[in-house]
Design a protein around this motif. Structure first.
Motif, PDB file in Angstrom:
ATOM      1  N   GLY A   1      63.039 -54.720  62.449  1.00 36.86           N
ATOM      2  CA  GLY A   1      62.413 -54.828  61.140  1.00 36.86           C
ATOM      3  C   GLY A   1      62.632 -56.164  60.457  1.00 36.86           C
ATOM      4  O   GLY A   1      62.270 -56.326  59.283  1.00 36.86           O
ATOM      5  N   GLY A   2      63.218 -57.116  61.157  1.00 34.15           N
ATOM      6  CA  GLY A   2      63.475 -58.423  60.557  1.00 34.15           C
ATOM      7  C   GLY A   2      64.852 -58.495  59.919  1.00 34.15           C
ATOM      8  O   GLY A   2      65.604 -57.512  59.870  1.00 34.15           O
ATOM      9  N   MET A   3      65.175 -59.641  59.402  1.00 36.79           N
ATOM     10  CA  MET A   3      66.512 -59.880  58.886  1.00 36.79           C
ATOM     11  C   MET A   3      66.791 -59.212  57.545  1.00 36.79           C
ATOM     12  O   MET A   3      67.933 -59.180  57.097  1.00 36.79           O
ATOM     13  N   SER A   4      65.774 -58.681  56.900  1.00 40.17           N
ATOM     14  CA  SER A   4      66.005 -57.968  55.637  1.00 40.17           C
ATOM     15  C   SER A   4      66.101 -56.463  55.852  1.00 40.17           C
ATOM     16  O   SER A   4      66.219 -55.700  54.890  1.00 40.17           O
ATOM     17  N   SER A   5      66.094 -56.024  57.099  1.00 34.72           N
ATOM     18  CA  SER A   5      66.074 -54.596  57.416  1.00 34.72           C
ATOM     19  C   SER A   5      67.476 -54.004  57.482  1.00 34.72           C
ATOM     20  O   SER A   5      68.481 -54.719  57.573  1.00 34.72           O
ATOM     21  N   GLU A   6      67.520 -52.676  57.459  1.00 35.05           N
ATOM     22  CA  GLU A   6      68.780 -51.963  57.634  1.00 35.05           C
ATOM     23  C   GLU A   6      69.355 -52.235  59.018  1.00 35.05           C
ATOM     24  O   GLU A   6      70.573 -52.342  59.194  1.00 35.05           O
ATOM     25  N   GLY A   7      68.466 -52.356  60.005  1.00 30.48           N
ATOM     26  CA  GLY A   7      68.924 -52.659  61.357  1.00 30.48           C
ATOM     27  C   GLY A   7      69.679 -53.972  61.428  1.00 30.48           C
ATOM     28  O   GLY A   7      70.674 -54.090  62.143  1.00 30.48           O
ATOM     29  N   ALA A   8      69.219 -54.975  60.691  1.00 27.37           N
ATOM     30  CA  ALA A   8      69.903 -56.266  60.676  1.00 27.37           C
ATOM     31  C   ALA A   8      71.287 -56.134  60.050  1.00 27.37           C
ATOM     32  O   ALA A   8      72.264 -56.700  60.540  1.00 27.37           O
ATOM     33  N   ARG A   9      71.368 -55.372  58.959  1.00 28.05           N
ATOM     34  CA  ARG A   9      72.666 -55.174  58.301  1.00 28.05           C
ATOM     35  C   ARG A   9      73.655 -54.503  59.249  1.00 28.05           C
ATOM     36  O   ARG A   9      74.823 -54.898  59.341  1.00 28.05           O
ATOM     37  N   ARG A  10      73.180 -53.507  59.975  1.00 29.22           N
ATOM     38  CA  ARG A  10      74.060 -52.809  60.910  1.00 29.22           C
ATOM     39  C   ARG A  10      74.519 -53.730  62.039  1.00 29.22           C
ATOM     40  O   ARG A  10      75.686 -53.709  62.436  1.00 29.22           O
ATOM     41  N   LEU A  11      73.597 -54.516  62.555  1.00 30.78           N
ATOM     42  CA  LEU A  11      73.958 -55.431  63.638  1.00 30.78           C
ATOM     43  C   LEU A  11      74.963 -56.472  63.169  1.00 30.78           C
ATOM     44  O   LEU A  11      75.878 -56.845  63.908  1.00 30.78           O
ATOM     45  N   GLU A  12      74.819 -56.937  61.948  1.00 34.67           N
ATOM     46  CA  GLU A  12      75.790 -57.897  61.415  1.00 34.67           C
ATOM     47  C   GLU A  12      77.168 -57.253  61.299  1.00 34.67           C
ATOM     48  O   GLU A  12      78.181 -57.890  61.581  1.00 34.67           O
ATOM     49  N   GLN A  13      77.218 -55.972  60.897  1.00 36.66           N
ATOM     50  CA  GLN A  13      78.492 -55.267  60.844  1.00 36.66           C
ATOM     51  C   GLN A  13      79.120 -55.181  62.231  1.00 36.66           C
ATOM     52  O   GLN A  13      80.328 -55.363  62.393  1.00 36.66           O
ATOM     53  N   VAL A  14      78.292 -54.889  63.217  1.00 39.71           N
ATOM     54  CA  VAL A  14      78.791 -54.778  64.589  1.00 39.71           C
ATOM     55  C   VAL A  14      79.354 -56.105  65.054  1.00 39.71           C
ATOM     56  O   VAL A  14      80.463 -56.173  65.611  1.00 39.71           O
ATOM     57  N   TRP A  15      78.616 -57.180  64.833  1.00 42.89           N
ATOM     58  CA  TRP A  15      79.061 -58.494  65.314  1.00 42.89           C
ATOM     59  C   TRP A  15      80.280 -58.998  64.545  1.00 42.89           C
ATOM     60  O   TRP A  15      80.982 -59.877  65.020  1.00 42.89           O
ATOM     61  N   CYS A  16      80.529 -58.426  63.372  1.00 44.68           N
ATOM     62  CA  CYS A  16      81.702 -58.816  62.587  1.00 44.68           C
ATOM     63  C   CYS A  16      82.906 -57.907  62.841  1.00 44.68           C
ATOM     64  O   CYS A  16      83.986 -58.150  62.292  1.00 44.68           O
ATOM     65  N   ALA A  17      82.739 -56.882  63.660  1.00 44.24           N
ATOM     66  CA  ALA A  17      83.817 -55.935  63.929  1.00 44.24           C
ATOM     67  C   ALA A  17      84.882 -56.574  64.814  1.00 44.24           C
ATOM     68  O   ALA A  17      84.609 -57.482  65.606  1.00 44.24           O
ATOM     69  N   ALA A  18      86.103 -56.087  64.681  1.00 45.00           N
ATOM     70  CA  ALA A  18      87.207 -56.588  65.496  1.00 45.00           C
ATOM     71  C   ALA A  18      86.975 -56.272  66.969  1.00 45.00           C
ATOM     72  O   ALA A  18      87.286 -57.080  67.848  1.00 45.00           O
ATOM     73  N   ASN A  19      86.443 -55.082  67.245  1.00 41.41           N
ATOM     74  CA  ASN A  19      86.123 -54.682  68.623  1.00 41.41           C
ATOM     75  C   ASN A  19      84.617 -54.436  68.690  1.00 41.41           C
ATOM     76  O   ASN A  19      84.131 -53.366  68.331  1.00 41.41           O
ATOM     77  N   ARG A  20      83.879 -55.426  69.134  1.00 39.93           N
ATOM     78  CA  ARG A  20      82.413 -55.339  69.102  1.00 39.93           C
ATOM     79  C   ARG A  20      81.865 -54.287  70.044  1.00 39.93           C
ATOM     80  O   ARG A  20      80.873 -53.624  69.727  1.00 39.93           O
ATOM     81  N   THR A  21      82.459 -54.148  71.224  1.00 36.52           N
ATOM     82  CA  THR A  21      81.925 -53.173  72.178  1.00 36.52           C
ATOM     83  C   THR A  21      82.041 -51.758  71.622  1.00 36.52           C
ATOM     84  O   THR A  21      81.100 -50.966  71.732  1.00 36.52           O
ATOM     85  N   GLU A  22      83.179 -51.443  71.032  1.00 40.43           N
ATOM     86  CA  GLU A  22      83.334 -50.124  70.421  1.00 40.43           C
ATOM     87  C   GLU A  22      82.407 -49.966  69.223  1.00 40.43           C
ATOM     88  O   GLU A  22      81.795 -48.902  69.028  1.00 40.43           O
ATOM     89  N   ALA A  23      82.299 -51.018  68.422  1.00 43.24           N
ATOM     90  CA  ALA A  23      81.458 -50.951  67.227  1.00 43.24           C
ATOM     91  C   ALA A  23      79.995 -50.741  67.591  1.00 43.24           C
ATOM     92  O   ALA A  23      79.283 -49.980  66.931  1.00 43.24           O
ATOM     93  N   LEU A  24      79.521 -51.412  68.655  1.00 36.58           N
ATOM     94  CA  LEU A  24      78.123 -51.252  69.046  1.00 36.58           C
ATOM     95  C   LEU A  24      77.859 -49.849  69.556  1.00 36.58           C
ATOM     96  O   LEU A  24      76.845 -49.230  69.210  1.00 36.58           O
ATOM     97  N   THR A  25      78.775 -49.326  70.366  1.00 37.80           N
ATOM     98  CA  THR A  25      78.618 -47.956  70.854  1.00 37.80           C
ATOM     99  C   THR A  25      78.623 -46.974  69.690  1.00 37.80           C
ATOM    100  O   THR A  25      77.789 -46.057  69.627  1.00 37.80           O
ATOM    101  N   ASP A  26      79.538 -47.163  68.747  1.00 37.71           N
ATOM    102  CA  ASP A  26      79.585 -46.282  67.576  1.00 37.71           C
ATOM    103  C   ASP A  26      78.308 -46.393  66.752  1.00 37.71           C
ATOM    104  O   ASP A  26      77.766 -45.383  66.273  1.00 37.71           O
TER     105      ASP A  26
END
Length: 245
Positions: A160-185
């Protein structure tokens, strides 16, 4: 077979002319300064083609068209070679090579990597979105892919682009301490309550995906740069990579 050029179309539609250019160059090098309706095209590179006098022009946006040495006539679409083995899409071959090159340049620490315990036999790159149902379906098969010797490297592509909820979630994942776990979650709708904030490559990867021709997720890129749009089973991916299932 035909690809629409958004940048070119925006310039051309102001006059309705499809095949004219303001540049009347004597040498192909001048195609780097090609203009349409008085506006310079964002030319990234100009390549020769097997057709004498016809050149392939790549724009910064990832779009491509063909023109003559004077930049007077444009052809939008793919170039094929009528070979002894049938039609060969030369344009797609070039796109695949460019995808492989640009993906190879992405730092490992900007990707989310899933690999098995053994040395991988092949590496695939997947543009993903945590809100995408088929992305989740593919992710469920990552352990099977790893067992087959296929490493999965994820890049972000919020549909949905960078203003979408999907973008917000992906940014949270990439900022997580454990990205692999965060992406799966995240693919199970489990995200931290507090929004993590950090310098992250989500926007850059989204723009890269658009430049490489990603139109939806998942978009799977094989080691040679071939793009496979949509969900593909683990067995089918192994077959594409000439791996035993």
């Amino acid at each position: 077979m035909t690809r629409t050029l958004s940048v070119m179309a925006a310039l051309i539609l102001t006059t309705g002319l499809l095949a004219s250019s303001m540049v009347m160059a004597d040498t192909p090098e001048a195609l780097n300064e090609i203009e349409v309706n008085g506006q310079k095209m964002p030319v990234q590179q100009v390549l020769e083609t097997p057709m004498q006098g016809i050149y392939e022009v790549h724009l910064d946006t990832g779009e491509t068209f063909y023109t003559n040495a004077e930049g007077k006539y444009f052809v939008i679409g793919d170039m094929f070679e009528n070979s002894a083995d049938g039609l060969v899409n030369l344009s797609e071959q070039n796109r695949s090579a460019q995808r492989a090159e640009r993906i190879a340049a992405i730092p490992a620490d900007e990707q989310i990597v899933y690999r098995g315990t053994d040395e991988p036999k092949a590496v695939i790159t997947v543009f993903t979105d945590t809100t995408c149902g088929y992305c989740r379906k593919l992710h469920e098969e990552v352990p099977e892919l790893n067992e087959m010797g296929i490493q999965v490297n994820y890049l972000a592509f919020p549909r949905g682009g960078m203003s979408s909820e999907g973008a917000r979630r992906l940014e949270q994942v990439w900022c997580a301490a454990n990205r692999t776990e965060a992406l799966t979650d995240a693919k199970h709708d489990e995200l931290p309550e507090s929004a993590a904030s950090c310098d992250n490559p989500v926007a850059e990867q989204y723009q890269l995906g658009r430049a490489l021709g990603v139109q939806g997720t998942p978009a799977i890129v094989l080691p040679d740069g071939t793009m496979v749009p949509g969900y593909v089973t683990a067995d089918r991916l192994a077959a594409m990579l000439d791996l035993d299932s």
